[in-house]
Design an enzyme around this catalytic site. Structure first.
Site, PDB file in Angstrom:
ATOM      1  CG  HIS A  56      44.669  71.795  46.268  1.00  0.00           C
ATOM      2  ND1 HIS A  56      43.727  72.451  45.504  1.00  0.00           N
ATOM      3  CD2 HIS A  56      44.022  70.789  46.872  1.00  0.00           C
ATOM      4  CE1 HIS A  56      42.554  71.865  45.663  1.00  0.00           C
ATOM      5  NE2 HIS A  56      42.700  70.840  46.489  1.00  0.00           N
ATOM      6  CE  LYS A  65      45.814  86.330  40.759  1.00  0.00           C
ATOM      7  NZ  LYS A  65      45.443  84.991  40.366  1.00  0.00           N
ATOM      8  NE  ARG A  66      45.727  85.083  51.526  1.00  0.00           N
ATOM      9  CZ  ARG A  66      45.626  84.438  52.675  1.00  0.00           C
ATOM     10  NH1 ARG A  66      44.530  83.745  52.951  1.00  0.00           N
ATOM     11  NH2 ARG A  66      46.593  84.479  53.568  1.00  0.00           N
ATOM     12  CE  LYS A 125      47.836  83.175  44.806  1.00  0.00           C
ATOM     13  NZ  LYS A 125      46.899  82.567  43.830  1.00  0.00           N
ATOM     14  CB  THR A 130      39.395  78.998  40.841  1.00  0.00           C
ATOM     15  OG1 THR A 130      39.785  79.559  42.101  1.00  0.00           O
ATOM     16  CG2 THR A 130      39.654  77.503  40.832  1.00  0.00           C
ATOM     17  CE  LYS A 169      36.342  82.383  41.893  1.00  0.00           C
ATOM     18  NZ  LYS A 169      37.029  82.839  43.120  1.00  0.00           N
TER      19      LYS A 169
HETATM   20  C1  LIG Z   1      38.302  82.670  43.468  1.00  0.00           C
HETATM   21  C2  LIG Z   1      38.843  83.213  44.716  1.00  0.00           C
HETATM   22  C3  LIG Z   1      40.181  82.995  45.062  1.00  0.00           C
HETATM   23  C4  LIG Z   1      41.149  82.254  44.174  1.00  0.00           C
HETATM   24  O1  LIG Z   1      41.776  83.180  43.326  1.00  0.00           O
HETATM   25  P1  LIG Z   1      43.103  82.825  42.489  1.00  0.00           P
HETATM   26  O2  LIG Z   1      43.254  83.998  41.590  1.00  0.00           O
HETATM   27  O3  LIG Z   1      42.795  81.571  41.748  1.00  0.00           O
HETATM   28  O4  LIG Z   1      44.203  82.681  43.469  1.00  0.00           O
HETATM   29  C5  LIG Z   1      40.648  83.534  46.245  1.00  0.00           C
HETATM   30  N1  LIG Z   1      39.847  84.246  47.050  1.00  0.00           N
HETATM   31  C6  LIG Z   1      38.569  84.496  46.737  1.00  0.00           C
HETATM   32  C7  LIG Z   1      37.745  85.322  47.670  1.00  0.00           C
HETATM   33  C8  LIG Z   1      38.017  83.988  45.572  1.00  0.00           C
HETATM   34  O5  LIG Z   1      36.726  84.227  45.278  1.00  0.00           O
END
Ligand SMILES: *Cc1c(COP(=O)(O)O)cnc(C)c1O
Length: 837
Positions: free
Chosen positions: A386, A577-578, A583, A685, A689
């Site tokens: 990952h 995101k985190r 990022k 991911t 979304k």
């Molecule tokens: C989808 C999701 C992530 C992943 O987000 P990235 O932008 O791909 O880092 C992290 N936390 C939550 C709660 C999510 O739904």
């Protein structure tokens, strides 16, 4: 656990072969079976009146009653699924993951069981809305971010694709911490998500297994002259299974997520008790239960803590014992066909200790020869990588393993010795190669490289996006790729369209289905038919109306959680995101500061009014990430309090970003920021979304962004920044001050930051941030990409100001998102890795 040796030396017992199996259903009473034939309505009434027995029917009690009634509706299908899989001899996949970021279950379960309408109707009788009850459910936050959420999306897709897949994880008492913001700083609070019980889980004590720790090894020769290894004087912990149902969409399959809880074994207590240490013995119970107490809140970094290794081994050992026990019940002691009927997918290296553990179980417990055992292990293990970030690569000190898992360390050494023979054969006389590729890293603190262990044992090694896999095979794992090219493959991540479109965006779902029917929910590729509607005036108007309503809902969330007023007339620009330097939330903040400076200087010509939302959790020990949160909050405070900025710009930091927040966020977003330094984000991911829900992406050529761009085309994507090779090349001679000097916008931003404008009462707190941006060794290269981001944001503004153009682009994005359904991803795992039907 104490170090006191236990009186009876326990040895791993050989399980009785061909023990008479009991039907799994025996525990279910006839009464329960009859109940599950009640309709949802009848079950709910009964739950409320008799099972919960609450005098005062409040919303919490009603949620519990509803959840329990929904679970009841699943029980028959759950049982039948198990029975049929056994009868049909369907290949089984165990998905091992330290994280499952499930979020809430109720709404998604109703959707998949196609009971949402019935449920709404029955609740009318009780004068309460489904949404109100859904809000009562705690998120199951058993994960950090993308990796854990991927596991959750995969479970949904596996069930929907009718695959026999079990998720194996840990039932953490405390999931991901709750994030509060105090004076702009992140404050972590424990997440006692099980406080009110978990209506979805079923405790299944008949699946208990024992997991060993510590002790020492010893060899003996049996009566036939064969040498065996014993792992003795161990401290044992019981793993108790809690099963959670995973219903497929509209197909009657119910798979299982099996979560293990650590409990003290009876023997463990007794040994202490016999020595008179009653209170010690009771206290020791806590020691055992510590193992599953808390999720480690580090995303994309390892922390080397001993308890974490204990969690990894606990999960791996319990899950493998469970698999082998089931095998023996069905097939007896002949394991030769095991890989034909079983695959074990390792979600990153977190459960890679399963490799030597499966060897141990087969060799020590089931008495297979090494070669036969290795044949089995190396034909059922598959590993998903990952990340390329060096700080995330797990390396466990040999010293720690020698103490905690002595037998496992022996086995790792043996695996390594045999594998290095193969390396020596391939590269004769190349000692450097041996050292480089060894599973054991030499040095002051020798350590086991878990990724190498996983690669050596696995028949499949996959990355999670095309670029990521390419970087793996040409960089980090180049030698392994040269040795075993056929092991390596790419499976681009995906997200489930059930939760991330059909459930979270009912308005868009209704609009899409009004034109295409609802087949897209399980065949997301069908969304491409939306392209033909992208200039249809009625459809576009409705599309805009849906987005507008979803923006109102998001604005309401922002109002409640941040006390900032977001106006749905403005552009909603979102990055959730985190929080991590790679990022680049900081780059986003710099751009916001730039917009603010434009406003202050009266340069608002062509400016698009926008609301910027940033959200995410920082690992509690990650100082820079926490400082970035503080900066976001301070900048937000200045901007939102400045009446000159009000018509143009708002900034909010959303506390406690989690799955249920994302369900409101992605439908209400216009612009999704996916702005990581190229080469650093394995896939992403969140990006998918947003795309599914019709947001446009502002993104770098990183992770799955590249494939999203490919699908939707350059005209419908805001691309900026250096690509991965350019980032690598620039690293050698990076001089950020030159980029700052060359950009009027960036020098303005840096001056304002340095002036202390955003920290008037807190002198110098942002000095580390300024230093990081100005450092020639800044790995994230913010300064290098700033101008490119600024220009792309000008294009965003221009596009948004043409509503028809923006709407068409938005429709094209949803239409092109079909490839990012996790159904597609899982079909790839099924056909190319698991080879199951
Ligand atoms: C989808 C999701 C992530 C992943 O987000 P990235 O932008 O791909 O880092 C992290 N936390 C939550 C709660 C999510 O739904």
């Amino acid at each position: 656990m104490t170090d006191t040796p236990k009186t009876p030396t326990r040895r791993a017992k050989k399980p009785a072969a061909g023990r008479q199996k009991k039907p799994a259903v025996a525990a279910e009473t006839a009464q329960t079976a009859a109940m599950s034939h009640d309709s949802l309505t009848a079950a709910f009434a009964r739950q409320l009146r008799y099972d919960l027995c609450w005098d005062d029917q409040n919303e919490e009690a009603m949620f519990d009653a509803l959840a329990l009634s929904v679970k009841e509706q699943l029980l028959d299908n759950w049982r039948n699924t198990r029975k049929q899989d056994l009868q049909q001899g369907k290949k089984h996949v165990a998905y091992l993951s330290l994280e499952f970021l499930m979020g809430r279950t109720l709404g998604n379960a109703l959707l998949n069981m196609q009971l949402t309408q019935e449920c709404r109707q029955l609740l009318q009788e009780y004068a309460v809305s489904l949404e109100t009850l859904e809000q009562q459910e705690h998120d199951a936050g058993l994960g950090n971010g993308g990796l854990g959420r991927l596991a959750a999306c995969f479970l949904d897709s596996c069930a929907t694709l009718d695959l026999n897949v079990t998720g194996y994880g840990i039932r953490y008492e405390y999931g991901m911490f709750l994030q509060k913001i105090v004076d702009g700083y992140q404050v972590e609070q424990p997440d006692r998500w099980l406080r009110d019980g978990n209506p979805w889980e079923v405790r299944v004590p008949q699946h208990n297994v024992t997991v060993q720790f510590f002790g020492h090894t010893q060899s003996y020769v049996d009566s036939k002259g064969r040498r065996h290894m014993l792992w003795c004087d161990t401290q044992d912990v019981m793993a108790v299974a809690y099963d959670v149902p995973i219903p497929g969409y509209g197909n009657g399959r119910v798979n299982t997520l099996r979560l293990w809880k650590a409990e003290a074994t009876n023997e463990f207590d007794l040994a202490e008790f016999n020595q008179g240490d009653y209170t010690e013995a009771v206290a020791a119970k806590n020691q055992a239960e510590q193992i599953t107490m808390v999720l480690y809140p580090n995303d994309s970094s390892e922390n080397g803590k001993e308890l974490r290794l204990r969690q990894q081994y606990f999960l791996s050992s319990a899950s493998l014992q469970d698999l082998l026990r089931q095998w023996v019940q069905q097939h007896g002691m002949d394991f030769s066909e095991f890989p034909r009927y079983n695959a074990i997918q390792l979600n990153d290296t977190h459960p890679a200790i399963a490799v030597p553990e499966l060897m141990r179980l087969l060799v020590d417990v089931y008495e297979l020869e090494w070669d036969a055992a290795w044949h089995i292990v190396s034909n059922c293990m598959a590993y998903t990588n990952h990340t390329l970030l060096p700080e995330a690569l797990e390396r466990w000190p040999v010293r720690m393993l020698a103490h905690m898992l002595p037998r496992i360390l022996d086995i790792i050494y043996e695996i390594n010795a045999r594998y290095l023979d193969e390396v020596a054969h391939r590269w004769p006389g190349d000692v450097a190669k041996l050292r480089q590729m060894s599973i054991i890293e030499e040095g002051d603190e020798p350590a086991v490289r878990m990724a190498y262990l996983a690669i050596v044992a696995s028949y499949s090694v996959n990355g999670v996006a095309a670029l990521h896999t390419q970087l793996l095979t040409t960089g980090l794992f180049r030698d392994f790729h040269e040795l075993w090219p056929a092991k390596f493959n790419n499976r681009t991540n995906g997200v489930t369209p059930r939760r991330w479109l059909a459930y979270c965006n009912p308005r868009l779902t209704a609009l899409i289905s009004s034109r295409l029917g609802d087949g897209w929910i399980t065949e997301l590729g069908r969304l491409s038919a939306l392209n033909a509607l992208s200039t249809d005036a009625d459809f576009c108007r409705e599309w805009r109306q849906v987005k507008q309503l979803n923006k109102q809902a998001l604005a309401q969330l922002v109002q409640e959680r941040c006390h900032v007023e977001f106006s749905p007339e403005m552009l909603f620009d979102v990055q959730v995101k985190r929080i991590h330097e790679y990022k680049r939330q900081l780059l986003n903040i710099l751009h916001v500061i730039h917009l603010y400076q434009r406003i202050l200087s009266g340069d608002t010509h062509g400016m698009q009014p926008r609301c910027v939302l940033i959200g995410g959790k920082a690992a509690p020990g990650y100082a820079m990430a926490k400082l970035i949160i503080k900066l976001a909050n301070n900048v937000a405070h200045m901007i939102n309090g400045d009446s000159r900025a009000k018509p143009w710009l708002r900034l909010a930091f959303l506390p406690d970003y989690n799955v249920s927040a994302m369900e409101t966020i992605c439908p209400g977003t216009d612009l999704s920021e996916q702005i990581s330094t190229a080469g650093k984000e394995a896939s992403g991911t969140g990006n998918m979304k947003f795309m599914m829900n019709g947001a446009l992406t502002l993104g770098t050529l990183d992770g799955a962004n590249i494939e999203m761009l490919e699908e939707v085309g350059e005209d419908n994507f805001f691309l900026f920044g250096l690509n991965a090779p350019a980032v690598d090349e620039l690293r050698m001679h990076y001089r950020p001050w030159e980029y700052i000097a060359a950009s009027e916008a960036l020098s303005g931003v840096m001056s304002l930051l340095k002036s202390g404008y955003f920290n008037l009462q807190e002198p110098d707190i942002f000095a580390p941030i300024v230093a990081a941006i100005e450092s020639p060794s800044d790995p994230w290269m913010l300064a290098a990409d700033f101008e490119s981001l600024r220009l792309a944001q000008l294009e965003v503004a221009k596009a948004y100001q043409d509503p028809q153009r923006w709407t068409t682009m938005s429709i094209h994005n949803t239409a092109a998102s079909g490839r990012f359904s996790s159904d597609e991803t899982i079909a790839g795992y099924r056909d190319h890795i698991w080879h199951c039907r």
